[in-house]
Design an enzyme around this catalytic site. Sequence first.
Site, mmCIF file in Angstrom:
data_model
loop_
_atom_site.group_PDB
_atom_site.id
_atom_site.type_symbol
_atom_site.label_atom_id
_atom_site.label_comp_id
_atom_site.label_asym_id
_atom_site.label_seq_id
_atom_site.Cartn_x
_atom_site.Cartn_y
_atom_site.Cartn_z
ATOM 1 N N GLN A 100 82.832 61.964 65.358
ATOM 2 C CA GLN A 100 82.762 61.188 64.120
ATOM 3 C C GLN A 100 83.706 59.993 64.219
ATOM 4 O OE1 GLN A 100 82.836 64.263 60.633
ATOM 5 N NE2 GLN A 100 83.595 65.277 62.461
ATOM 6 N N HIS A 118 79.201 58.224 63.864
ATOM 7 C CA HIS A 118 79.652 57.279 62.833
ATOM 8 C C HIS A 118 79.875 55.880 63.414
ATOM 9 C CE1 HIS A 118 81.110 60.643 59.876
ATOM 10 N NE2 HIS A 118 79.802 60.495 59.903
ATOM 11 N N THR A 208 88.463 68.314 62.733
ATOM 12 C CA THR A 208 87.648 67.761 61.640
ATOM 13 C C THR A 208 87.747 68.644 60.400
ATOM 14 O OG1 THR A 208 85.445 67.069 60.930
ATOM 15 C CG2 THR A 208 85.500 68.864 62.538
ATOM 16 N N ALA A 251 95.412 69.742 68.621
ATOM 17 C CA ALA A 251 94.461 69.637 69.738
ATOM 18 C C ALA A 251 95.182 69.527 71.086
ATOM 19 C CB ALA A 251 93.553 68.430 69.512
HETATM 20 P P1 OAD Z 1 89.571 64.172 58.142
HETATM 21 O O1 OAD Z 1 90.689 63.248 57.884
HETATM 22 O O2 OAD Z 1 88.723 64.546 56.980
HETATM 23 O O3 OAD Z 1 90.089 65.524 58.797
HETATM 24 C C1 OAD Z 1 90.944 65.507 59.898
HETATM 25 C C2 OAD Z 1 91.229 66.932 60.313
HETATM 26 O O4 OAD Z 1 92.051 66.879 61.473
HETATM 27 C C3 OAD Z 1 91.967 67.756 59.262
HETATM 28 O O5 OAD Z 1 91.271 68.980 59.068
HETATM 29 C C4 OAD Z 1 93.330 67.996 59.901
HETATM 30 O O6 OAD Z 1 93.866 69.263 59.567
HETATM 31 C C5 OAD Z 1 93.004 67.910 61.373
HETATM 32 N N1 OAD Z 1 94.133 67.529 62.247
HETATM 33 C C6 OAD Z 1 95.219 66.768 61.943
HETATM 34 N N2 OAD Z 1 96.003 66.631 63.033
HETATM 35 C C7 OAD Z 1 95.415 67.313 64.042
HETATM 36 C C8 OAD Z 1 95.739 67.549 65.407
HETATM 37 N N3 OAD Z 1 96.843 67.049 65.971
HETATM 38 N N4 OAD Z 1 94.897 68.308 66.155
HETATM 39 C C9 OAD Z 1 93.765 68.833 65.596
HETATM 40 N N5 OAD Z 1 93.425 68.646 64.316
HETATM 41 C C10 OAD Z 1 94.228 67.888 63.542
HETATM 42 O O7 OAD Z 1 88.702 63.501 59.321
HETATM 43 P P2 OAD Z 1 87.191 63.802 59.744
HETATM 44 O O8 OAD Z 1 86.836 65.209 59.596
HETATM 45 O O9 OAD Z 1 87.001 63.150 61.056
HETATM 46 O O10 OAD Z 1 83.585 58.825 58.014
HETATM 47 O O11 OAD Z 1 86.426 62.942 58.645
HETATM 48 C C11 OAD Z 1 85.059 62.771 58.753
HETATM 49 C C12 OAD Z 1 84.666 61.405 58.282
HETATM 50 O O12 OAD Z 1 85.290 61.094 57.032
HETATM 51 C C13 OAD Z 1 85.106 60.265 59.162
HETATM 52 O O13 OAD Z 1 84.309 60.084 60.304
HETATM 53 C C14 OAD Z 1 84.996 59.086 58.235
HETATM 54 C C15 OAD Z 1 85.664 59.697 57.035
HETATM 55 O O14 OAD Z 1 85.336 59.148 55.819
HETATM 56 C C16 OAD Z 1 83.152 57.561 57.872
HETATM 57 O O15 OAD Z 1 83.884 56.610 57.907
HETATM 58 C C17 OAD Z 1 81.668 57.440 57.691
#
Ligand code: OAD
Length: 270
Positions: A100, A118, A208, A251
Amino acid sequence: MDKIISIIRKGKLVAFCGAGISSESGIPTFRGKNGLWEKYDPYLFAAQDSFNNLLLTNPFSLRDFIVDIYKTILLAKPNHAHSSLAHLENAGLLAGIITQNIDNLHYEAGNKEVAEIHGNAYVFLCKECGHKTKKKKEEIEDFIYSIEKEDKKNKLTKELLSFTGICPRCNNRLESGVVFFGQELPSREIEKSYQYINRSLTMVCIGTSAEVYPAANLPYYAKEKGLKIININPTVNRLDEIADFSIHKKAVDFFKEIMAYLDANNYKNL
Ligand code: OAD
């Protein structure tokens, strides 16, 4: 971890990645404390209509958003989690990555099979003829440098409009290759995503929140197809409900452990 290592050694893996995998490369996640959407309202900056509206009414706020995002992405380098996925692909264990993220870091790490559902911050598209171009980092840097100094509203709007460029084939204005809220996901990338899932036995979800649809449907589709789900995330999230294994680690820490084991067990070619 022993069970996970034996699953990874069997291969037929597909990765499903979110912002968390790039957070240790210095790119903030979207949600949660210090997330990008805490600083910028996604309904203003990530929806096409309001983005276009800001272009005319308040280009300064749009400029700040664009400069902030691109400066962060331009500085970021792939981390150990990205490079581990590249090693797993090289070793024939990973069918592909569904990401994403728009930061290009999977390609920079060396992965070839990547579905960017995305979009990509360096890609610009012509909606008329389908022409696609990827800008070089230097081009983006020059643009950021020039808009950063601009203090005249109309001139800034013009400069922001010129950023995407003109289609060399049909002369239409190119559009950002990043998917805005409410837009359809790129069909070619979605096709690739299903191909990767259909070739795999295990989906490794990394960093994610799985809160954004339709992307978040993919782990559920994988589960329905009978894939095992491994969820890597330092915090509890909704994918834990369908995960066969939940690893509450960052990660990079997770991949350090996994890759150290594989290296120590004659996966030297990884
Ligand atoms: P989020 O910001 O919603 O979630 C990020 C996730 O990464 C959270 O669950 C954190 O707990 C986790 N996280 C943080 N640090 C980490 C680490 N060091 N290792 C592993 N995990 C970690 O981001 P996405 O799920 O990518 O869309 O969000 C999805 C979409 O929402 C994005 O692609 C974007 C956004 O709006 C668009 O722009 C269309």
